[in-house]
Design a protein around this motif. Structure first.
Motif, PDB file in Angstrom:
ATOM      1  N   TRP A   1       0.830  -1.202   0.000  1.00  0.00           N
ATOM      2  CA  TRP A   1       0.000   0.000   0.000  1.00  0.00           C
ATOM      3  C   TRP A   1       0.868   1.257   0.000  1.00  0.00           C
ATOM      4  CZ3 TRP A   1      -3.823  -1.850   4.370  1.00  0.00           C
ATOM      5  CH2 TRP A   1      -4.673  -2.833   3.826  1.00  0.00           C
ATOM      6  N   TYR A   2       1.977   1.218   0.721  1.00  0.00           N
ATOM      7  CA  TYR A   2       2.875   2.369   0.780  1.00  0.00           C
ATOM      8  C   TYR A   2       3.490   2.635  -0.597  1.00  0.00           C
ATOM      9  CZ  TYR A   2       7.054   5.113   1.751  1.00  0.00           C
ATOM     10  OH  TYR A   2       8.035   6.077   1.716  1.00  0.00           O
ATOM     11  N   ARG A   3       3.950   1.577  -1.266  1.00  0.00           N
ATOM     12  CA  ARG A   3       4.573   1.757  -2.587  1.00  0.00           C
ATOM     13  C   ARG A   3       3.574   2.229  -3.636  1.00  0.00           C
ATOM     14  NH1 ARG A   3       7.284  -3.052  -0.922  1.00  0.00           N
ATOM     15  NH2 ARG A   3       5.701  -4.292  -1.996  1.00  0.00           N
ATOM     16  N   GLU A   4       2.304   1.834  -3.504  1.00  0.00           N
ATOM     17  CA  GLU A   4       1.281   2.224  -4.470  1.00  0.00           C
ATOM     18  C   GLU A   4       0.587   3.530  -4.096  1.00  0.00           C
ATOM     19  OE1 GLU A   4      -1.323  -1.084  -4.696  1.00  0.00           O
ATOM     20  OE2 GLU A   4       0.097  -2.368  -5.795  1.00  0.00           O
ATOM     21  N   GLY A   5       1.037   4.190  -3.021  1.00  0.00           N
ATOM     22  CA  GLY A   5       0.445   5.460  -2.622  1.00  0.00           C
ATOM     23  C   GLY A   5      -0.949   5.329  -2.056  1.00  0.00           C
ATOM     24  N   GLN A   6      -1.270   4.232  -1.414  1.00  0.00           N
ATOM     25  CA  GLN A   6      -2.601   3.995  -0.854  1.00  0.00           C
ATOM     26  C   GLN A   6      -2.538   3.976   0.678  1.00  0.00           C
ATOM     27  OE1 GLN A   6      -4.408   0.501  -2.570  1.00  0.00           O
ATOM     28  NE2 GLN A   6      -3.901   1.080  -4.666  1.00  0.00           N
ATOM     29  N   LEU A   7      -1.924   5.002   1.242  1.00  0.00           N
ATOM     30  CA  LEU A   7      -1.803   5.059   2.699  1.00  0.00           C
ATOM     31  C   LEU A   7      -3.153   5.207   3.380  1.00  0.00           C
ATOM     32  CD1 LEU A   7       1.372   7.302   3.132  1.00  0.00           C
ATOM     33  CD2 LEU A   7       1.175   4.825   3.421  1.00  0.00           C
ATOM     34  N   HIS A   8      -4.169   5.700   2.648  1.00  0.00           N
ATOM     35  CA  HIS A   8      -5.487   5.820   3.270  1.00  0.00           C
ATOM     36  C   HIS A   8      -6.061   4.451   3.633  1.00  0.00           C
ATOM     37  CE1 HIS A   8      -6.367   4.991  -0.978  1.00  0.00           C
ATOM     38  NE2 HIS A   8      -7.538   4.511  -0.553  1.00  0.00           N
ATOM     39  N   ARG A   9      -5.545   3.389   3.029  1.00  0.00           N
ATOM     40  CA  ARG A   9      -6.059   2.053   3.310  1.00  0.00           C
ATOM     41  C   ARG A   9      -5.595   1.537   4.676  1.00  0.00           C
ATOM     42  NH1 ARG A   9      -6.339  -2.045  -1.590  1.00  0.00           N
ATOM     43  NH2 ARG A   9      -7.873  -2.851  -0.092  1.00  0.00           N
ATOM     44  N   LEU A  10      -4.617   2.231   5.276  1.00  0.00           N
ATOM     45  CA  LEU A  10      -4.194   1.832   6.616  1.00  0.00           C
ATOM     46  C   LEU A  10      -5.291   2.059   7.641  1.00  0.00           C
ATOM     47  CD1 LEU A  10      -0.555   3.277   6.599  1.00  0.00           C
ATOM     48  CD2 LEU A  10      -1.259   0.913   6.186  1.00  0.00           C
ATOM     49  N   ASP A  11      -6.275   2.938   7.318  1.00  0.00           N
ATOM     50  CA  ASP A  11      -7.378   3.221   8.231  1.00  0.00           C
ATOM     51  C   ASP A  11      -8.520   2.232   8.108  1.00  0.00           C
ATOM     52  OD1 ASP A  11      -6.150   5.440   9.317  1.00  0.00           O
ATOM     53  OD2 ASP A  11      -6.868   6.743   7.703  1.00  0.00           O
ATOM     54  N   GLN A  12      -8.496   1.359   7.106  1.00  0.00           N
ATOM     55  CA  GLN A  12      -9.646   0.509   6.858  1.00  0.00           C
ATOM     56  C   GLN A  12      -9.796  -0.521   7.977  1.00  0.00           C
ATOM     57  OE1 GLN A  12      -8.443  -1.236   3.124  1.00  0.00           O
ATOM     58  NE2 GLN A  12      -8.069  -3.203   4.083  1.00  0.00           N
ATOM     59  N   PRO A  13     -11.035  -0.840   8.332  1.00  0.00           N
ATOM     60  CA  PRO A  13     -11.269  -1.832   9.390  1.00  0.00           C
ATOM     61  C   PRO A  13     -10.974  -3.246   8.909  1.00  0.00           C
ATOM     62  CG  PRO A  13     -13.340  -1.091   8.452  1.00  0.00           C
ATOM     63  CD  PRO A  13     -12.276  -0.239   7.833  1.00  0.00           C
ATOM     64  N   VAL A  14     -10.885  -4.148   9.859  1.00  0.00           N
ATOM     65  CA  VAL A  14     -10.605  -5.550   9.541  1.00  0.00           C
ATOM     66  C   VAL A  14     -11.778  -6.142   8.779  1.00  0.00           C
ATOM     67  CG1 VAL A  14     -10.149  -7.832  10.518  1.00  0.00           C
ATOM     68  CG2 VAL A  14      -9.148  -5.790  11.563  1.00  0.00           C
ATOM     69  N   GLY A  15     -11.473  -6.924   7.735  1.00  0.00           N
ATOM     70  CA  GLY A  15     -12.507  -7.610   6.974  1.00  0.00           C
ATOM     71  C   GLY A  15     -13.004  -6.858   5.768  1.00  0.00           C
ATOM     72  N   LYS A  16     -12.431  -5.660   5.446  1.00  0.00           N
ATOM     73  CA  LYS A  16     -12.881  -4.897   4.290  1.00  0.00           C
ATOM     74  C   LYS A  16     -11.734  -4.669   3.307  1.00  0.00           C
ATOM     75  CE  LYS A  16     -15.987  -1.847   4.555  1.00  0.00           C
ATOM     76  NZ  LYS A  16     -16.718  -0.583   4.747  1.00  0.00           N
ATOM     77  N   GLN A  17     -10.851  -5.640   3.232  1.00  0.00           N
ATOM     78  CA  GLN A  17      -9.682  -5.469   2.378  1.00  0.00           C
ATOM     79  C   GLN A  17     -10.041  -5.360   0.906  1.00  0.00           C
ATOM     80  OE1 GLN A  17      -9.919  -7.521   4.843  1.00  0.00           O
ATOM     81  NE2 GLN A  17      -8.163  -7.283   6.191  1.00  0.00           N
ATOM     82  N   TYR A  18     -11.117  -5.994   0.489  1.00  0.00           N
ATOM     83  CA  TYR A  18     -11.434  -6.021  -0.928  1.00  0.00           C
ATOM     84  C   TYR A  18     -12.455  -4.959  -1.325  1.00  0.00           C
ATOM     85  CZ  TYR A  18      -9.115 -10.492  -0.580  1.00  0.00           C
ATOM     86  OH  TYR A  18      -8.196 -11.482  -0.349  1.00  0.00           O
ATOM     87  N   SER A  19     -13.176  -4.402  -0.380  1.00  0.00           N
ATOM     88  CA  SER A  19     -14.210  -3.423  -0.716  1.00  0.00           C
ATOM     89  C   SER A  19     -13.845  -2.014  -0.288  1.00  0.00           C
ATOM     90  CB  SER A  19     -15.541  -3.823  -0.047  1.00  0.00           C
ATOM     91  OG  SER A  19     -15.390  -3.843   1.362  1.00  0.00           O
ATOM     92  N   TYR A  20     -12.799  -1.839   0.485  1.00  0.00           N
ATOM     93  CA  TYR A  20     -12.464  -0.510   0.987  1.00  0.00           C
ATOM     94  C   TYR A  20     -12.033   0.391  -0.173  1.00  0.00           C
ATOM     95  CZ  TYR A  20     -10.611   3.125   4.000  1.00  0.00           C
ATOM     96  OH  TYR A  20     -10.380   4.324   4.629  1.00  0.00           O
TER      97      TYR A  20
END
Length: 381
Positions: free
Chosen positions: A46-65
């Motif tokens: 996520w860091y390399r792809e510039g998706q740091l906002h995904r660090l806030d996502q809750p558990v279990g929403k990896q594919y829909s966040y």
């Protein structure tokens, strides 16, 4: 079953910083109490792809966040709501009139050409189910195929089946665009192919009768003429190509029949077969799956002699190793040894006949107690 662990954003950022500073993965996991190596790997991705906002996502929403109704700001959320309301107003105007139901053809065409709108969303606005839309779409495609089949048939018949699918496609593309693979598939399905130059299939080499692999590499025989092996080899050493067809007795390794011809045909192997003496009732003849051996003519001749036929498996020359070994010895100990790689046809035939006589009468073999094949047969008899 283990429970999922949710890590704070601070822990995730600390883990990323330590990895960027060169700390080993094992050390980072131990210091920050991270359970799985894969979690750290995902955070770094996520860091390399510039998706740091995904660090806030809750558990279990990896594919829909990030793909659902979450928005980065209130302004973006308001714009999305305005766009949704506009779609609710504009879409029905384009696909239906006041007091009428949704037109099937217009609806399917609209959804097809507006890929920026999700199918589910448009179907909800039109008050139709997704299953209804896909059923309409399938029916529309079927009608289009019927029209295309009629058009292809018309072109093929008007040109008296002189054109292939490429030229038929070129004629159709003058009015509508169609892929050449679709035209080819339809022409094959309905028998509309070009009839000027039909495909010719060469039947040479295609087996007529393939026997079972009975020998199974059991190359030892208890008595003479119990197990025989045969094959054809090339003799490219003279003014023309010659072929040697030979039959070997596995009891003593003797060459009991052979033929030298300028053609590799059924007559060549039949001549070799007819040289065999009177055979016992349980005689087994093994060959490969060459076209001359699988031909009906050769198979009939084998049955008339009361021989049981056996054949090697396809692409497995080791199943017929004894006769292959003899042919290799013949070439290595004569033509290659004496450098007779370019000579006359008469010398080639003479060399083969002299070697077979030498092989049977004088060339000793270790498995025969250092005796020649004929000496071994005479002593045992």
């Amino acid at each position: 079953m283990s429970t999922r662990v949710s890590y704070p954003v601070e822990v995730k950022m600390k883990a990323i910083e330590m990895r960027l500073q060169g700390f080993p993965v094992k050390q980072v996991m131990e210091e920050l109490n991270i359970r799985n190596r894969s979690q750290l790997k995902i955070w770094m991705k996520w860091y390399r792809e510039g998706q740091l906002h995904r660090l806030d996502q809750p558990v279990g929403k990896q594919y829909s966040y990030g793909k659902g109704p979450e928005f980065a700001s209130e302004t973006e959320k308001l714009h999305a709501e305005i766009r949704f309301l506009k779609q609710q107003i504009d879409v029905p105007k384009k696909v239906q009139s006041v007091g009428k139901d949704v037109d099937r053809e217009v609806a399917t065409s609209f959804i097809k050409h507006h890929v920026e709108l999700p199918v589910k969303l448009v179907c909800e606005i039109l008050n139709i189910s997704r299953a209804t839309y896909y059923r309409w779409k399938k029916h529309q495609k079927s009608e289009q195929n019927e029209t295309l089949v009629m058009l292809i048939r018309q072109y093929c018949m008007s040109h008296k089946f002189r054109l292939g699918y490429r030229k038929i496609t070129a004629l159709i593309n003058r009015t509508i665009h169609v892929n050449h693979k679709v035209v080819q598939r339809i022409m094959q399905q309905y028998g509309l192919q070009c009839r000027v130059k039909p495909k010719k299939r060469n039947l040479i080499g295609q087996p007529s009768t393939v026997a079972e692999h009975i020998l199974k590499r059991e190359f030892k025989a208890e008595r003479p003429l119990q197990k025989l092996v045969t094959d054809i080899t090339y003799l490219p050493f003279g003014q023309q190509m010659l072929y040697l067809s030979s039959i070997k007795d596995l009891y003593n390794g003797e060459i009991i029949a052979y033929t030298i011809r300028s053609k590799q045909d059924t007559d060549c192997v039949l001549d070799t077969l007819n040289q065999l003496p009177e055979l016992p009732s349980d005689c087994l003849l093994h060959s490969d799956q060459g076209s001359v051996y699988t031909s009906n003519t050769y198979q009939d001749a084998v049955k008339q002699k009361g021989i049981t036929m056996s054949m090697s498996r396809k692409g497995t020359p080791a199943d017929n190793a004894p006769i292959e070994s003899f042919h290799a010895s013949l070439k290595c100990e004569t033509f290659y040894l004496d450098r007779l790689t370019c000579t006359t046809t008469a010398i080639v035939e003479q060399t083969v006949r002299e070697y077979i006589y030498y092989y049977n009468h004088f060339r000793i073999q270790a498995k025969l107690n250092n005796q020649s094949p004929i000496e071994f047969r005479k002593l045992v008899a």
